[in-house]
Design a protein around this motif. Structure first.
Motif, PDB file in Angstrom:
ATOM      1  N   UNK A 265     -13.448  20.954 -28.646  1.00 47.98           N
ATOM      2  CA  UNK A 265     -12.735  20.732 -27.384  1.00 47.98           C
ATOM      3  C   UNK A 265     -13.153  21.785 -26.366  1.00 47.98           C
ATOM      4  N   UNK A 266     -13.386  21.363 -25.141  1.00 47.76           N
ATOM      5  CA  UNK A 266     -13.893  22.269 -24.112  1.00 47.76           C
ATOM      6  C   UNK A 266     -12.857  23.323 -23.737  1.00 47.76           C
ATOM      7  N   UNK A 267     -13.314  24.501 -23.310  1.00 51.55           N
ATOM      8  CA  UNK A 267     -12.378  25.552 -22.882  1.00 51.55           C
ATOM      9  C   UNK A 267     -11.441  25.095 -21.764  1.00 51.55           C
TER      10      UNK A 267
ATOM     11  N   UNK B 181      -2.253   7.113 -36.167  1.00 48.55           N
ATOM     12  CA  UNK B 181      -3.608   6.867 -36.653  1.00 48.55           C
ATOM     13  C   UNK B 181      -4.619   7.577 -35.768  1.00 48.55           C
ATOM     14  N   UNK B 182      -4.424   7.488 -34.449  1.00 42.88           N
ATOM     15  CA  UNK B 182      -5.304   8.194 -33.512  1.00 42.88           C
ATOM     16  C   UNK B 182      -5.296   9.702 -33.795  1.00 42.88           C
ATOM     17  N   UNK B 183      -4.109  10.226 -34.105  1.00 44.57           N
ATOM     18  CA  UNK B 183      -4.007  11.660 -34.399  1.00 44.57           C
ATOM     19  C   UNK B 183      -4.827  12.027 -35.626  1.00 44.57           C
ATOM     20  N   UNK B 184      -4.863  11.142 -36.621  1.00 49.31           N
ATOM     21  CA  UNK B 184      -5.683  11.396 -37.803  1.00 49.31           C
ATOM     22  C   UNK B 184      -7.151  11.532 -37.452  1.00 49.31           C
ATOM     23  N   UNK B 185      -7.610  10.764 -36.468  1.00 49.09           N
ATOM     24  CA  UNK B 185      -8.993  10.878 -36.002  1.00 49.09           C
ATOM     25  C   UNK B 185      -9.187  12.192 -35.243  1.00 49.09           C
ATOM     26  N   UNK B 186      -8.218  12.533 -34.410  1.00 51.65           N
ATOM     27  CA  UNK B 186      -8.347  13.718 -33.546  1.00 51.65           C
ATOM     28  C   UNK B 186      -8.482  15.004 -34.348  1.00 51.65           C
TER      29      UNK B 186
ATOM     30  N   UNK C 270     -12.105  10.760 -25.191  1.00 51.30           N
ATOM     31  CA  UNK C 270     -11.212   9.609 -25.086  1.00 51.30           C
ATOM     32  C   UNK C 270      -9.831   9.939 -25.660  1.00 51.30           C
ATOM     33  N   UNK C 271      -9.812  10.593 -26.793  1.00 44.65           N
ATOM     34  CA  UNK C 271      -8.535  10.966 -27.409  1.00 44.65           C
ATOM     35  C   UNK C 271      -7.784  11.987 -26.559  1.00 44.65           C
TER      36      UNK C 271
ATOM     37  N   UNK D 201     -17.699  12.727 -32.360  1.00 42.68           N
ATOM     38  CA  UNK D 201     -18.659  12.697 -31.263  1.00 42.68           C
ATOM     39  C   UNK D 201     -17.934  13.078 -29.970  1.00 42.68           C
ATOM     40  N   UNK D 202     -18.571  13.823 -29.071  1.00 41.84           N
ATOM     41  CA  UNK D 202     -17.912  14.252 -27.831  1.00 41.84           C
ATOM     42  C   UNK D 202     -17.258  13.120 -27.031  1.00 41.84           C
ATOM     43  N   UNK D 203     -17.889  11.956 -26.877  1.00 40.95           N
ATOM     44  CA  UNK D 203     -17.217  10.894 -26.112  1.00 40.95           C
ATOM     45  C   UNK D 203     -15.889  10.461 -26.749  1.00 40.95           C
TER      46      UNK D 203
END
Length: 480
Positions: free
Chosen positions: A374-376, A338-343, A355-356, A349-351
């Motif tokens: 996602x940051x470099x 489920x978390x992967x579906x969000x990712x 977290x993920x 949002x950046x926060x």
């Protein structure tokens, strides 16, 4: 990097020395005539290489055409070319003219690139049922050729003719009249060219009714009847029909068959009322389908986000309009899937994305790696991850910077190296440095990239010379 004649010369040398013929095949279509002659022994000199190239659907038609011209009496090369979907029409015709085996003729009669005129010639002279069946399967055959095949009155051809999308309405009507099998009539009813008179009566067999329920032109009155059919497969097909009246859809929401309700749950015009009912369905696949459906109102997703089944909660996370508050809740779900579906969402949002990114689950990290926000620095760490799925997700990230991608040119998976060289953030100099890759398919892509550049430059120079010549001619004429 400016591609020069020196670079082209090195590609030629490497292609001639390569253990596989694919590098030479990448250069051949873009090479001038003299260089084609240099490449020909490497491409066509050894039987092993001819067999490899004859089967390769990714090489240019120019290579396959030359191969067909020199195949000669090597029947295996001819068979492989006849199976190759990229084989050019002229080569297929040449193979047909010299075909001396039934298997080769069968493959050529079925080939989608065979010119219509030759297919008509084959149909006129063929007597073997296998050849006739191959023609009936060929979507490139002209309607009049298929009509001529129908007039042979061979039961073995009828269903294939009814399936072929090129078959005309008159031929379909003749098939309906002559057919003794429900399977043939069902295919006629499903065909986009099905004659209108055949769509006005309810057929007898389940197979025919199921196909009628999938026919875009079925009358609404019959569609209502099909929605109440005694067979669940017919009702399922009717439930997915775009023209099904709203009242019939409401009734189908409570159909005893789960497949019918699943078909409803995926409709693009799903109403809020129906979505609410189906989100409480006993079938988890129904609830999952509704939660992922863009037509489901976002206000109802809280129900799916609290579902006992992880697949339903993940579907809610993948809904295009899932509210931010629900996404934050689903990002902390006990199920990593489920978390992967969000990712995998681009609107995080950046926060929440940070977290993920602290997860250790491969599926979650793959979603983070593919996320354009996602940051470099994070991408650089993920590019070195032990999981190939995570590294591949970095390559698929269109925002991945060049310095993150550079180490992936030496990835242990050839597929990843082939993918990274297509990334827009790599430079041609970066790609040039991959020209010695150990995998033949990767080298083919690299050589093909630079060969296309050489070909475009040559065409531009030729065009410039032509324009200059025309301008000079115009100036001369004006002077005269």
């Amino acid at each position: 990097m400016e591609f020069t004649g020196r670079h082209w010369s090195e590609l030629l040398r490497r292609a001639l020395e390569d253990v596989e013929p694919y590098a030479a095949a990448a250069l051949y279509p873009h090479a001038p005539a003299v260089h084609r002659e240099w490449l020909s022994p490497r491409l066509f000199g050894a039987r092993r290489d001819r067999l490899l190239l004859a089967s390769a659907g990714f090489v240019a038609p120019a290579v396959l055409a030359r191969l067909a011209g020199i195949a000669g009496a090597d029947g295996m090369v001819g068979l492989r070319l006849a199976r190759n979907p990229a084989a050019p029409a002229a080569s297929l015709v040449a193979l047909w003219r010299g075909a001396d085996s039934g298997r080769l003729r069968l493959l050529l009669a079925r080939h989608a690139q065979m010119p219509r005129a030759i297919l008509a010639e084959i149909a006129e002279g063929a007597g073997q049922v296998e050849i006739l069946r191959a023609l009936c399967e060929n979507a490139g055959a002209a309607p009049d050729v298929l009509a001529a095949l129908e007039r042979r009155q061979l039961p073995a051809l009828q269903r294939l003719l009814a399936i072929n999308l090129a078959t005309g309405a008159d031929t379909l009507l003749a098939l309906w009249t002559a057919a003794g099998e429900a399977a043939v009539r069902a295919q006629v009813l499903l065909h986009p060219h099905c004659p209108a008179p055949l769509l006005r009566a309810m057929p007898g067999s389940v197979l025919e009714r199921r196909c009628l329920a999938q026919q875009a032109r079925v009358p609404v009155a019959l569609l209502r009847q099909l929605a109440g059919d005694g067979d669940a497969s017919v009702r399922q097909a009717a439930a997915a029909h775009a023209a099904m009246p709203a009242q019939a859809l409401l009734t189908l929401c409570f159909d005893p068959d789960g497949g019918v309700r699943r078909a409803l749950a995926g409709r693009a015009d799903l109403s809020a009322r129906m979505a609410g009912w189906l989100l409480e369905d006993q079938d988890a696949w129904v609830r999952r389908t509704v939660a992922r459906n863009a037509a489901c109102p976002p206000g109802l997703l809280a129900l799916a986000a609290g579902d006992a089944q992880a697949e339903v909660r993940r579907a809610a996370a993948r809904h295009p309009a899932c509210p931010a508050a629900l996404l934050a809740r689903l990002a902390a779900d006990p199920a990593s899937w489920v978390q992967a579906g969000v990712a995998y969402r681009d609107d995080l949002a950046p926060p929440l994305l940070r977290r993920l990114a602290r997860s250790t689950d491969v599926d979650v990290l793959a979603g983070v790696a593919r996320n354009p926000a996602t940051s470099p620095a994070r991408l650089a760490r993920l590019a070195a991850h032990e999981s190939p799925d995570v590294r591949r997700a970095v390559i698929l990230n269109r925002m991945a910077p060049r310095d993150v991608l550079l180490p992936l040119r030496q990835d242990g998976y050839a597929l990843h190296r082939a993918m990274v060289l297509e990334h827009p953030n790599l430079t041609d100099l970066d790609r040039w440095r991959m020209r010695g890759d150990p995998d033949a398919q990767v080298r083919f892509r690299i050589f093909g990239h630079f060969a296309r550049q050489a070909g475009m430059r040559a065409a531009a120079r030729s065009g410039a010379r032509t324009r200059a010549t025309q301008q000079a001619l115009l100036t001369t004429m004006e002077t005269i």
